[in-house]
Design a protein around this motif. Structure first.
Motif, PDB file in Angstrom:
ATOM      1  N   THR A  46    -113.836 110.505  62.414  1.00 56.81           N
ATOM      2  CA  THR A  46    -115.246 110.136  62.313  1.00 56.81           C
ATOM      3  C   THR A  46    -116.113 111.367  62.078  1.00 56.81           C
ATOM      4  OG1 THR A  46    -114.878 108.229  63.753  1.00 56.81           O
ATOM      5  CG2 THR A  46    -117.146 108.969  63.516  1.00 56.81           C
ATOM      6  N   ALA A  47    -115.801 112.454  62.789  1.00 58.65           N
ATOM      7  CA  ALA A  47    -116.558 113.698  62.603  1.00 58.65           C
ATOM      8  C   ALA A  47    -116.380 114.243  61.186  1.00 58.65           C
ATOM      9  CB  ALA A  47    -116.110 114.735  63.634  1.00 58.65           C
ATOM     10  N   CYS A  48    -115.162 114.147  60.647  1.00 55.61           N
ATOM     11  CA  CYS A  48    -114.896 114.614  59.276  1.00 55.61           C
ATOM     12  C   CYS A  48    -115.625 113.765  58.241  1.00 55.61           C
ATOM     13  CB  CYS A  48    -113.395 114.587  58.983  1.00 55.61           C
ATOM     14  SG  CYS A  48    -112.489 115.874  59.848  1.00 55.61           S
ATOM     15  N   ASN A  49    -115.902 112.525  58.593  1.00 55.85           N
ATOM     16  CA  ASN A  49    -116.600 111.620  57.683  1.00 55.85           C
ATOM     17  C   ASN A  49    -118.113 111.687  57.875  1.00 55.85           C
ATOM     18  OD1 ASN A  49    -114.253 110.644  56.526  1.00 55.85           O
ATOM     19  ND2 ASN A  49    -114.052 108.969  57.981  1.00 55.85           N
ATOM     20  N   GLY A  50    -118.572 112.713  58.552  1.00 53.76           N
ATOM     21  CA  GLY A  50    -120.014 112.876  58.763  1.00 53.76           C
ATOM     22  C   GLY A  50    -120.590 111.866  59.725  1.00 53.76           C
ATOM     23  N   GLY A  51    -119.811 111.431  60.696  1.00 48.69           N
ATOM     24  CA  GLY A  51    -120.286 110.459  61.673  1.00 48.69           C
ATOM     25  C   GLY A  51    -120.102 109.024  61.250  1.00 48.69           C
ATOM     26  N   GLU A  52    -119.690 108.826  60.008  1.00 49.64           N
ATOM     27  CA  GLU A  52    -119.482 107.472  59.493  1.00 49.64           C
ATOM     28  C   GLU A  52    -118.132 106.954  59.985  1.00 49.64           C
ATOM     29  OE1 GLU A  52    -118.316 105.787  55.125  1.00 49.64           O
ATOM     30  OE2 GLU A  52    -119.887 107.296  55.218  1.00 49.64           O
TER      31      GLU A  52
END
Length: 154
Positions: A133-139
């Motif tokens: 989730t963090a790698c996806n910018g919170g998405e």
């Protein structure tokens, strides 16, 4: 990140002494609805893992055993088909990922090899989900948008 942050301590873990009987193991597994438990020896060291399969296969190989006889059979005398590899408390969470593929829990030991707890597979999956989730910018990740290699697809 050090696994101490993800440890379920021994006091909160359902484990069984390797000197316990087959009946005690069955009853503890039934009560807690677990399929495997860590074994701990008299010295407090991690001694292996007992599974439902170990108990069932032992029964199958010993048709002369009655349920009453199970209190005479010690867990330490049973063949084990699975050994959940233990890791040091100084390990990093990322080191546990390959172990979690085949183990529901990873036993954790201190520097003297004393059993001090476990890290659950679900804890590792939650950690990985947070990282993704963090790698996806919170998405939140969408499983349909992730390739087999784990790369986000457009």
């Amino acid at each position: 990140m050090n696994i101490a942050f993800y440890l379920t301590p021994k006091e909160e873990v359902v484990w069984i002494a390797e000197d316990s009987t087959m009946r005690q193991a069955l009853e503890k597994m039934e009560y807690h609805r677990y399929t495997a438990m860590p074994l701990v020896n008299r010295e407090g060291k991690y001694a292996g893992t007992i599974t439902e399969g170990d108990l069932l296969w032992s029964l199958k190989r010993s048709p002369e055993l009655s349920f009453k006889d199970l209190k005479k059979v010690r867990i330490k005398d049973l063949p084990k088909h699975q050994y959940n590899e233990a890791v040091s408390i100084n390990s990093q969470i990322e080191e546990l990922i390959p172990l979690a593929v085949n183990q529901n829990f990873i036993p954790v030991v201190d520097d003297q090899k004393n059993f001090i707890g476990i890290v659950k597979r679900s804890t590792i999956i939650n950690y990985l989900n947070l990282r993704l989730t963090a790698c996806n910018g919170g998405e939140k990740s969408n499983p349909r948008k992730v390739s087999k290699a784990g790369l986000k697809m457009a």
